[in-house]
Design a protein around this motif. Structure first.
Motif, PDB file in Angstrom:
ATOM      1  N   GLU A   1       0.878  -1.166   0.072  1.00  0.00           N
ATOM      2  CA  GLU A   1       0.014   0.178   0.104  1.00  0.00           C
ATOM      3  C   GLU A   1       0.610   1.386  -0.197  1.00  0.00           C
ATOM      4  OE1 GLU A   1      -3.363   2.132   2.424  1.00  0.00           O
ATOM      5  OE2 GLU A   1      -2.290   0.762   3.375  1.00  0.00           O
ATOM      6  N   ILE A   2       0.537   2.264  -0.880  1.00  0.00           N
ATOM      7  CA  ILE A   2       0.891   3.547  -0.600  1.00  0.00           C
ATOM      8  C   ILE A   2       0.457   4.284   0.579  1.00  0.00           C
ATOM      9  CG2 ILE A   2       1.227   6.019  -1.931  1.00  0.00           C
ATOM     10  CD1 ILE A   2       0.823   4.484  -4.445  1.00  0.00           C
ATOM     11  N   VAL A   3       1.544   4.675   1.524  1.00  0.00           N
ATOM     12  CA  VAL A   3       1.179   5.679   2.411  1.00  0.00           C
ATOM     13  C   VAL A   3       2.067   6.899   2.363  1.00  0.00           C
ATOM     14  CG1 VAL A   3       0.795   3.667   3.880  1.00  0.00           C
ATOM     15  CG2 VAL A   3       2.883   4.394   4.093  1.00  0.00           C
ATOM     16  N   VAL A   4       1.617   8.146   2.535  1.00  0.00           N
ATOM     17  CA  VAL A   4       2.028   9.062   2.338  1.00  0.00           C
ATOM     18  C   VAL A   4       2.128  10.230   3.540  1.00  0.00           C
ATOM     19  CG1 VAL A   4       2.124   9.143  -0.153  1.00  0.00           C
ATOM     20  CG2 VAL A   4       0.195  10.163   1.221  1.00  0.00           C
ATOM     21  N   ARG A   5       3.415  11.280   3.592  1.00  0.00           N
ATOM     22  CA  ARG A   5       3.106  12.510   4.322  1.00  0.00           C
ATOM     23  C   ARG A   5       3.454  13.748   3.500  1.00  0.00           C
ATOM     24  NH1 ARG A   5       6.812  10.701   9.678  1.00  0.00           N
ATOM     25  NH2 ARG A   5       4.944   9.642  10.736  1.00  0.00           N
ATOM     26  N   ALA A   6       2.885  14.509   3.705  1.00  0.00           N
ATOM     27  CA  ALA A   6       3.261  15.997   2.917  1.00  0.00           C
ATOM     28  C   ALA A   6       2.574  17.044   3.519  1.00  0.00           C
ATOM     29  CB  ALA A   6       2.764  15.746   1.360  1.00  0.00           C
ATOM     30  N   PRO A   7       2.819  18.493   3.407  1.00  0.00           N
ATOM     31  CA  PRO A   7       2.329  19.420   4.112  1.00  0.00           C
ATOM     32  C   PRO A   7       0.917  19.632   3.852  1.00  0.00           C
ATOM     33  CG  PRO A   7       4.253  20.104   3.114  1.00  0.00           C
ATOM     34  CD  PRO A   7       3.976  18.595   2.562  1.00  0.00           C
ATOM     35  N   TRP A   8       0.240  19.238   2.729  1.00  0.00           N
ATOM     36  CA  TRP A   8      -1.039  19.659   2.269  1.00  0.00           C
ATOM     37  C   TRP A   8      -1.887  18.597   2.492  1.00  0.00           C
ATOM     38  CZ3 TRP A   8       3.513  20.134  -0.800  1.00  0.00           C
ATOM     39  CH2 TRP A   8       3.857  18.967  -1.738  1.00  0.00           C
ATOM     40  N   LEU A   9      -1.946  17.489   3.110  1.00  0.00           N
ATOM     41  CA  LEU A   9      -2.695  16.423   3.074  1.00  0.00           C
ATOM     42  C   LEU A   9      -3.851  16.702   4.237  1.00  0.00           C
ATOM     43  CD1 LEU A   9      -0.284  13.202   3.380  1.00  0.00           C
ATOM     44  CD2 LEU A   9      -1.042  14.550   1.301  1.00  0.00           C
ATOM     45  N   THR A  10      -5.066  16.298   3.899  1.00  0.00           N
ATOM     46  CA  THR A  10      -6.189  16.608   4.653  1.00  0.00           C
ATOM     47  C   THR A  10      -5.915  15.932   6.087  1.00  0.00           C
ATOM     48  OG1 THR A  10      -8.484  16.722   5.013  1.00  0.00           O
ATOM     49  CG2 THR A  10      -7.621  14.540   4.299  1.00  0.00           C
ATOM     50  N   GLN A  11      -6.252  16.721   7.227  1.00  0.00           N
ATOM     51  CA  GLN A  11      -5.673  16.149   8.419  1.00  0.00           C
ATOM     52  C   GLN A  11      -6.869  15.487   9.210  1.00  0.00           C
ATOM     53  OE1 GLN A  11      -2.362  17.107  10.214  1.00  0.00           O
ATOM     54  NE2 GLN A  11      -2.539  17.082   7.991  1.00  0.00           N
ATOM     55  N   GLY A  12      -8.122  15.100   8.179  1.00  0.00           N
ATOM     56  CA  GLY A  12      -9.048  14.165   8.728  1.00  0.00           C
ATOM     57  C   GLY A  12     -10.122  14.455   8.025  1.00  0.00           C
ATOM     58  N   TYR A  13     -11.514  13.677   8.236  1.00  0.00           N
ATOM     59  CA  TYR A  13     -12.755  13.998   7.645  1.00  0.00           C
ATOM     60  C   TYR A  13     -13.255  14.606   8.500  1.00  0.00           C
ATOM     61  CZ  TYR A  13     -11.344  10.038   4.430  1.00  0.00           C
ATOM     62  OH  TYR A  13     -10.453   9.443   3.535  1.00  0.00           O
ATOM     63  N   ARG A  14     -14.274  15.568   8.015  1.00  0.00           N
ATOM     64  CA  ARG A  14     -15.067  16.680   9.066  1.00  0.00           C
ATOM     65  C   ARG A  14     -16.144  15.689   9.719  1.00  0.00           C
ATOM     66  NH1 ARG A  14     -16.836  21.734   9.807  1.00  0.00           N
ATOM     67  NH2 ARG A  14     -18.892  22.119   9.975  1.00  0.00           N
ATOM     68  N   ASN A  15     -16.026  15.960  10.943  1.00  0.00           N
ATOM     69  CA  ASN A  15     -16.842  15.428  11.955  1.00  0.00           C
ATOM     70  C   ASN A  15     -17.040  13.964  11.806  1.00  0.00           C
ATOM     71  OD1 ASN A  15     -17.695  17.828  12.910  1.00  0.00           O
ATOM     72  ND2 ASN A  15     -19.353  18.138  11.569  1.00  0.00           N
TER      73      ASN A  15
ATOM     74  N   GLU B   1      -3.927   6.042  10.264  1.00  0.00           N
ATOM     75  CA  GLU B   1      -3.316   5.003  11.220  1.00  0.00           C
ATOM     76  C   GLU B   1      -1.733   4.909  11.092  1.00  0.00           C
ATOM     77  OE1 GLU B   1      -3.908   0.171  12.253  1.00  0.00           O
ATOM     78  OE2 GLU B   1      -5.136   1.187  10.535  1.00  0.00           O
ATOM     79  N   GLY B   2      -0.854   5.072  12.130  1.00  0.00           N
ATOM     80  CA  GLY B   2       0.437   4.916  12.063  1.00  0.00           C
ATOM     81  C   GLY B   2       1.138   6.035  11.585  1.00  0.00           C
ATOM     82  N   GLY B   3       0.407   7.199  11.582  1.00  0.00           N
ATOM     83  CA  GLY B   3       1.146   8.298  11.494  1.00  0.00           C
ATOM     84  C   GLY B   3       1.311   8.781   9.797  1.00  0.00           C
ATOM     85  N   TYR B   4       0.851   7.885   9.024  1.00  0.00           N
ATOM     86  CA  TYR B   4       0.869   7.950   7.607  1.00  0.00           C
ATOM     87  C   TYR B   4      -0.423   7.993   6.800  1.00  0.00           C
ATOM     88  CZ  TYR B   4       6.006   7.904   6.987  1.00  0.00           C
ATOM     89  OH  TYR B   4       7.390   8.368   6.992  1.00  0.00           O
ATOM     90  N   LEU B   5      -0.886   8.899   5.990  1.00  0.00           N
ATOM     91  CA  LEU B   5      -2.140   8.795   5.321  1.00  0.00           C
ATOM     92  C   LEU B   5      -2.152   7.555   4.698  1.00  0.00           C
ATOM     93  CD1 LEU B   5      -4.193  11.636   3.985  1.00  0.00           C
ATOM     94  CD2 LEU B   5      -3.760   9.847   2.321  1.00  0.00           C
ATOM     95  N   HIS B   6      -3.055   6.798   4.641  1.00  0.00           N
ATOM     96  CA  HIS B   6      -3.327   5.480   3.945  1.00  0.00           C
ATOM     97  C   HIS B   6      -4.058   5.794   2.632  1.00  0.00           C
ATOM     98  CE1 HIS B   6      -1.855   2.527   6.873  1.00  0.00           C
ATOM     99  NE2 HIS B   6      -1.881   3.644   7.584  1.00  0.00           N
ATOM    100  N   THR B   7      -3.498   5.402   1.256  1.00  0.00           N
ATOM    101  CA  THR B   7      -4.263   5.670  -0.033  1.00  0.00           C
ATOM    102  C   THR B   7      -5.092   4.673  -0.434  1.00  0.00           C
ATOM    103  OG1 THR B   7      -2.366   4.674  -1.158  1.00  0.00           O
ATOM    104  CG2 THR B   7      -2.306   6.924  -0.664  1.00  0.00           C
ATOM    105  N   GLN B   8      -4.850   3.375   0.242  1.00  0.00           N
ATOM    106  CA  GLN B   8      -5.795   2.196  -0.321  1.00  0.00           C
ATOM    107  C   GLN B   8      -5.254   1.991  -1.508  1.00  0.00           C
ATOM    108  OE1 GLN B   8      -8.607   0.612   1.744  1.00  0.00           O
ATOM    109  NE2 GLN B   8      -7.012   1.661   2.922  1.00  0.00           N
ATOM    110  N   ASP B   9      -4.204   2.399  -2.131  1.00  0.00           N
ATOM    111  CA  ASP B   9      -3.735   2.018  -3.581  1.00  0.00           C
ATOM    112  C   ASP B   9      -2.541   0.954  -3.466  1.00  0.00           C
ATOM    113  OD1 ASP B   9      -5.345   3.575  -5.168  1.00  0.00           O
ATOM    114  OD2 ASP B   9      -4.150   5.196  -4.615  1.00  0.00           O
TER     115      ASP B   9
END
Length: 550
Positions: free
Chosen positions: A393-407, A417-425
């Protein structure tokens, strides 16, 4: 030992990364550059700046203030560009409403965002009329009236219209400074399961994404570039991930911009010709549609550069584009990543040996753009070898990634999960650093104990001379676990006699060469009139699997 934080002179300006600062350069250097809408309306950047200020004053008179969410339902237009700037520059939040969702989903996203003001184009009055009683948070409706459009009967209590609001508003507005981490935009993902999820971005994130995209696109030695001499036209809706952030890049560079309104193939091709468009971006299905429309048959595309994203670029489509002179290449990202993560740009001195090699390189997922920390990991988040074979799986960090889903804290925690954004790719990375996505986690096929890449099989089938479009899905099989099924749309003039077996033999040829496993050869090939797609033109494989099973 304490960090050595820099001293600050009391009167020094800290320069927060705010969207308003993107306007400094174009207004100073390109005030007379054109912004065109449908070929009919023309204005300059100087006028853009004035209209942004007038829009802010008009919205302010409606009670819009810091933190207020303003929702927009419009086609790609100069008006949308004005909202991209004016709303967040006030400290308010811009919601770009996905006009292609169902009415119930549109109502859900507007309520979920807490939008108080809704700007509505004439064409969407029937939708808003049908959900008006469901809109719990909207207190002011503003009509965007279009010349030549006829308003359907409605009972929407409009405050007024967009253009008269601007005309009656003051032309000066002092946009304030505020925290660069203030939320600037909200829009909703269009997944194939569950309700849409709200994705949000701050001023800081959008400014950093703009600067990085500008740098990444300007960096190639030649080709696959975007520069000050280009003419920009999006063919990706402005409601979706800020049109991939490119209107902000185009504005900051001060280039000529062309906004097409509603996407009509012949109209888009006419704008490319008449306005000298040289740079666009879209999903593969849109490019396929454009190349096959009547106006494209005699069009000159030799100066057109196109980024394909939102899904794989099939080899057959890439070859067809190159043969028409289009400088085509892949970009990768997703709603949650703002979106840019990688670009398939050729490196200096990287000369393809033949057309097949060039197609292969341009269809790769590409190289990460600056500031992107991208990894390929296993289920335990351990890095996998960069050998072009190991897939994870591709997991990423970058300054412009959303910090979550609203509410939506549960989905947000799963995303990060694990401090990296999970792309599911699912992808591999080769020794040169090129990423190659092989599938979405939910679409991966396991047949005969082997993983089968639906994207790879689609790309091979797309090279068959009679194939127009193709989607490969996995279906349950008692013997093999799963088997790939190919759903194929033929070219209009393609004979249908024995075509399924002809396509199967075409794929078998790649298996005989050892390029793919024998388990990857579809035993079922079904000719279909069209392929199901999502609201933004991606292949909707979930729906395809459901309908095929049924």
């Amino acid at each position: 030992m304490l960090d050595q934080v820099t001293d600050t002179t009391p009167e020094a300006y800290a320069y927060p990364l705010l969207i308003k600062h993107l306007l400094h350069t174009p207004l100073a250097q390109s005030p007379d550059q054109e912004i065109v809408y449908r070929g009919d309306h023309r204005q300059t950047y100087r006028t853009l700046g004035e209209r942004i200020r007038r829009l802010a004053n008009g919205l302010g008179s409606l009670g819009v203030t810091r933190g207020t969410t303003v929702a927009v339902m419009d086609w790609d237009s100069h008006r949308y560009l004005e909202c991209y700037f004016a709303v967040p520059m006030m400290g308010a939040v811009l919601q770009t409403v996905n006009i292609r969702l169902s009415p119930a989903e549109i109502a859900y996203t507007i309520n979920h965002s807490g939008a108080e003001v809704l700007l509505v184009h004439t064409d969407f009055l029937p939708v808003v009329e049908s959900i008006r009683d469901q809109l719990d948070t909207v207190r002011v409706f503003v009509h965007i009236e279009e010349d030549g459009s006829t308003a359907a009967p409605h009972t929407i209590p409009f405050w007024g219209e967009y253009e008269p609001m601007l005309a009656s508003s003051a032309s000066e507005y002092d946009f304030p400074d505020f925290d660069e981490n203030t939320r600037a935009t909200t829009f909703y993902t269009t997944g194939t399961t569950g309700l849409p999820k709200g994705v949000y971005f701050s001023h800081r994130q959008l400014v950093l994404h703009t600067i990085t995209a500008m740098a990444a696109l300007a960096s190639p030695q030649s080709g696959q570039r975007f520069h000050r001499g280009d003419v920009y036209m999006p063919v990706t809706p402005m409601f979706h991930v800020h049109a991939w952030g490119m209107p902000y890049v185009a504005t900051m560079l001060g280039v000529k911009q062309v906004y097409p309104g509603r996407y009509v193939p012949d109209q888009l091709i006419r704008l490319v010709r008449d306005e000298g468009v040289t740079f666009s971006h879209c999903v593969a299905t849109i490019l396929h549609m454009l190349l096959n429309c009547e106006a494209a048959k005699t069009a000159d595309f030799s100066n057109w550069k196109i980024i394909i994203g939102g899904g794989a670029l099939p080899h057959g489509l890439a070859r067809a584009a190159l043969e028409r002179g289009i400088d085509i290449f892949t970009g990768y990202g997703m709603s949650e990543t703002c979106p840019l993560l990688s670009l398939a740009q050729l490196r200096p001195g990287e000369k393809p040996v033949d057309i097949d090699d060039e197609v292969r390189l341009r269809c790769k997922t590409g190289l990460p753009v600056p500031l992107v920390d991208l990894r390929i990991v296993d289920d335990e988040m351990a890095d996998l070898p960069r050998d072009g074979k190991a897939a994870g799986e591709i997991v990423v960090r970058a300054p412009w990634l959303t910090q979550g889903y609203r509410n939506n804290p549960e989905a947000s925690e799963a995303l990060w999960e694990g401090g990296y954004l999970h792309t599911q790719d699912i992808a591999n990375i080769d020794e040169a650093g090129y990423i190659q996505i092989t599938d979405r986690i939910k679409d991966v096929i396991k047949s005969g104990g082997e993983w089968v890449s639906s994207l790879e099989i689609e790309s091979l089938i797309s090279q068959h001379p009679r194939v127009s479009e193709v989607a490969v899905i996995g279906v349950k099989d008692e013997k093999w676990g799963e088997r790939p099924v190919a759903l194929v749309v033929l070219k209009p003039d393609a004979p249908v006699t024995a075509i399924e077996e002809d396509i199967r033999q075409h794929v078998m040829g790649f298996s005989a060469k050892g390029q793919i496993s024998k388990y990857a050869v579809p035993q079922i090939i079904r000719i279909v009139p069209s392929l199901e797609k999502t609201s933004i033109g991606k292949l909707n494989k979930k729906l395809m699997r459901e309908r095929f099973t049924a």
